[in-house]
Design a protein around this motif. Structure first.
Motif, short mmCIF file in Angstrom:
data_model
loop_
_atom_site.label_atom_id
_atom_site.label_comp_id
_atom_site.label_asym_id
_atom_site.label_seq_id
_atom_site.Cartn_x
_atom_site.Cartn_y
_atom_site.Cartn_z
N UNK A 1 0.82 -1.21 0.00
CA UNK A 1 0.00 0.00 0.00
C UNK A 1 0.85 1.26 0.00
N UNK A 2 1.99 1.22 0.67
CA UNK A 2 2.86 2.40 0.69
C UNK A 2 3.32 2.77 -0.71
N UNK A 3 3.54 1.76 -1.54
CA UNK A 3 3.98 2.02 -2.92
C UNK A 3 2.90 2.73 -3.72
N UNK A 4 1.65 2.33 -3.52
CA UNK A 4 0.59 2.85 -4.38
C UNK A 4 -0.14 4.06 -3.81
N UNK A 5 -0.01 4.30 -2.49
CA UNK A 5 -0.72 5.42 -1.88
C UNK A 5 0.14 6.67 -1.77
N UNK A 6 1.46 6.53 -1.95
CA UNK A 6 2.30 7.72 -1.95
C UNK A 6 2.09 8.53 -3.21
N UNK A 7 2.42 9.81 -3.24
CA UNK A 7 3.05 10.55 -2.14
C UNK A 7 2.08 11.13 -1.12
#
Length: 257
Positions: free
Chosen positions: A181-187
């Protein structure tokens, strides 16, 4: 607009921000609600069966406008309704803390005792529920451009030691899901796991304070973790770990060593 965002922004102020906390009526969730409210946030206190506790907590938190919200981890429609309620009442959500969870003490060697219904309930509550909550609140979190999701995980995710095999598996899934999720919800959104070892709450049925003290005695720091210790780690992750995402913050008195 540049593809880069400016660093060196300093601590993340919670004044005027809204924090949604699942499992917010007791234990780590309630302690986190107190700490974030003290720092200036307005709290949406998520609960499943603990409506009375959530209402009492909302009344005692510093600040105003705190709202109990029904957020049951097993009901994605209700979770979406909760996101709509938060939007209608506040118009924003800046912090989401996934603290709701469940377990059952089952000896790891007794495979037959870990029945399908128990396994499924643990995975639905501890994994699918947090995912469904993030999915429902993501549009609101993205809107502000600088939001944080904190998943309350466990040291069990990395050690495979805990109340049950299913619980260990569920927390490992939470940590891996957080990376994805961190990959797709950033920035716009940071995602961080906070992973304590045994905490002095009534979360694990049948484990009293003596059991937590015994575990703490075997750690380098020999400190019993209280719910507020985890809440302080959540606060730090939200306000100061501005360049951290897709990672895990361990809060265990060194038990992993």
């Amino acid at each position: 607009m540049s593809e880069f965002r400016q660093g060196g922004q300093g601590p993340y102020s919670l004044q005027g921000r809204v924090a949604v906390i699942t499992g917010g009526s007791s234990g780590i969730g309630a302690a986190t609600a107190r700490r974030l409210a003290e720092a200036g946030a307005t709290i949406a206190i998520g609960y499943n069966a603990g409506r009375d506790r959530a209402e009492a907590l909302a009344a005692e938190l510093p600040g105003t406008g705190h709202l109990p919200v029904h957020i049951p981890m097993g009901d994605s429609d209700a979770i979406r309704a909760a996101a709509a309620l938060v939007e209608a009442n506040f118009g924003r959500a800046d912090v989401l803390v996934n603290s709701a969870g469940v377990t059952r003490a089952v000896p790891h060697a007794d495979l037959d005792a870990l029945d399908d219904a128990t396994f499924d309930n643990i995975l639905i509550t501890n994994v699918r529920g947090p995912f469904a909550t993030i999915r429902a609140f993501a549009p609101l979190l993205r809107r502000g451009g600088d939001a944080v999701v904190i998943n309350i995980s466990s040291l069990s995710a990395s050690t495979g030691l805990g109340s049950s095999i299913a619980y260990c598996a569920s927390k490992a899934a939470v940590d891996t899901m957080g990376m994805s999720l961190a990959r797709v919800l950033g920035p716009e959104i940071r995602v961080i796991s906070v992973s304590p070892a045994a905490v002095a709450t009534d979360f694990v049925p049948g484990r009293g304070r003596a059991g937590v003290e015994k575990q703490a005695a075997a750690t380098p720091l020999k400190i019993v973790a209280e719910a507020d210790d985890v809440a302080m780690a959540v606060l730090a992750a939200v306000t100061h770990l501005r360049l951290s995402t897709g990672t895990t913050l361990v809060v265990d008195s060194g038990r992993h060593l």
